[in-house]
Design a protein around this motif. Structure first.
Motif, PDB file in Angstrom:
ATOM      1  N   GLU A 267       0.959  -1.142   0.159  1.00 21.94           N
ATOM      2  CA  GLU A 267      -0.143  -0.007  -0.102  1.00 21.94           C
ATOM      3  C   GLU A 267       1.027   1.209  -0.056  1.00 21.94           C
ATOM      4  N   ALA A 268       1.944   1.259   0.814  1.00 21.24           N
ATOM      5  CA  ALA A 268       2.646   2.420   0.917  1.00 21.24           C
ATOM      6  C   ALA A 268       3.466   2.540  -0.834  1.00 21.24           C
ATOM      7  N   THR A 269       3.925   1.555  -1.282  1.00 21.91           N
ATOM      8  CA  THR A 269       4.487   1.630  -2.679  1.00 21.91           C
ATOM      9  C   THR A 269       3.484   2.164  -3.579  1.00 21.91           C
ATOM     10  N   GLU A 270       2.194   1.763  -3.351  1.00 23.19           N
ATOM     11  CA  GLU A 270       1.093   2.145  -4.279  1.00 23.19           C
ATOM     12  C   GLU A 270       0.708   3.570  -4.119  1.00 23.19           C
ATOM     13  N   GLY A 271       0.902   3.766  -2.980  1.00 23.95           N
ATOM     14  CA  GLY A 271       0.884   5.197  -2.646  1.00 23.95           C
ATOM     15  C   GLY A 271       1.730   6.354  -3.154  1.00 23.95           C
TER      16      GLY A 271
END
Length: 382
Positions: free
Chosen positions: A337-341
């Motif tokens: 989720e962090a990478t996606e953000g």
């Protein structure tokens, strides 16, 4: 006693509270508690009894450690209460690196400050017993004395705080350059094993350049972010469309500058509850993406070719599944989720450049240009 003297490199008569405290913390707390009475008697016999307040604080701190209730902050505060231990983080937010992470300059400045504090203790300006007792006025004076020393030039003209920060910056930049050089070598190696990507038709690149010039002339987001990333706020745009496109695409992967400071408001900047603007959030996300993630994302897209979905979710999965970067363990959902953000800020900028279309699908222009732009971003300027 032999262990304490060897660790401090001083005879028993010259040991300070800090010397003894550091030695006690260098062994298991149970061992230190058992040795405490004998050590106290040995120092008394050496004519260096220290003080009752120190020994009581040592017993209390070691007991808390042994009981498992002491925090790292509690132990650090006790060590600082010896009167000659530099404060780990001053009220002005100067932070000493951990002992094993200090460079030669930082180690020198730390030693100089310890010596200065020992002089102030000897002169009666610092009261270690008051510090050990938690006296707030003594603590405030101790902190102020250290901040003043850090900001005062030495006889050779160096300002301790600046000297430490400069050395840390140099180490950080050196580590960054090393990581970037490795990533560049890996990028070239991987691309060298792939079929050569055809350059887009000149007409397509000219059209992309024309659209980009119109966009960059506009105020606000996303034009201001693209200009800052490419370092174009203070210099004219390249005349060649190919050069302009690559400069801006490379800037997304390696921002050259920040947004102009003229619009910053100090009161708003200091408000920790204030929501970041879209521009600030985008730049923060771009700078948070690691070299390895850029490498994994771009090489995966280069392998898959035009027509592949390049949404933030898809890119995060490509990075997690990449065999081009070393990963000790599989990414969990929070990391995904962090990478996606982070890439949620990248993909809209890619769309402005025509790297992806309105549906987030990689275009032929993006297939050719992304690896070219990444290589440019990581290649040192001549």
């Amino acid at each position: 006693m032999d262990f304490v003297c060897a660790l401090a490199a001083r005879p028993a008569a010259g040991l300070t509270r800090r010397d003894v405290a550091r030695a006690l913390l260098a062994v298991p707390s149970g061992v230190a508690l058992v040795a405490l009475p004998d050590l106290r008697r040995a120092l008394l016999a050496a004519g260096n009894p220290l003080s009752r307040a120190f020994w009581e604080s040592a017993k209390a701190t070691l007991g808390s450690i042994e009981a498992g209730v002491a925090t790292v902050g509690d132990v650090q505060r006790w060590l600082e209460s010896t009167g000659t231990e530099p404060i780990l983080m001053t009220p002005g937010y100067f932070v000493w690196p951990e002992e094993d992470e200090r460079g030669p300059v930082t180690a020198e400045m730390h030693r100089r400050l310890v010596a200065h504090l020992e002089e102030r203790v000897a002169a009666g300006e610092i009261d270690p017993d008051a510090l050990a007792g938690g006296d707030p006025e003594a603590r405030a004076a101790y902190e102020e004395l250290q901040e003043r020393w850090l900001a005062t030039p030495l006889p050779d003209g160096r300002v301790p705080e600046q000297a430490v920060n400069d050395e840390q910056d140099e180490e950080l930049f050196a580590a960054w350059d090393e990581e970037e050089a490795f990533a560049l070598a890996e990028l070239r190696r991987i691309l060298g094993d792939l079929p050569r990507r055809p350059e887009p038709p000149a007409a397509e690149l000219d059209a992309a350049g024309a659209r980009l010039r119109e966009l960059l002339a506009e105020p606000g987001y996303p034009a201001n972010v693209l200009r800052a990333c490419a370092g174009l706020d203070d210099r004219p745009l390249p005349r060649d469309d190919r050069e302009l496109w690559l400069a801006v695409a490379a800037g997304v992967a390696g921002p050259i500058a920040d947004l102009p400071e003229s619009g910053d408001d100090l009161v708003e900047f200091a408000d920790l509850e204030r929501r970041l603007s879209e521009e600030d959030l985008t730049l923060a996300n771009l700078c948070a993406i690691q070299h390895a993630d850029w490498l994994a994302a771009v090489t995966a897209l280069a392998r898959l070719g035009p027509g592949v979905l390049a949404s933030p979710e898809r890119i995060a999965r490509l990075i997690a599944e990449s065999e081009d970067i070393e990963s000790e363990e599989q990414q969990d959902e929070e990391e995904l989720e962090a990478t996606e953000g982070f890439f949620a800020s990248v993909v809209p900028l890619w769309a402005c450049l025509g790297i992806v279309d309105a549906g987030g699908v990689l275009t032929p222009l993006g297939w050719w240009g992304l690896p070219e732009a990444l290589e440019r971003a990581w290649t040192p300027a001549e």
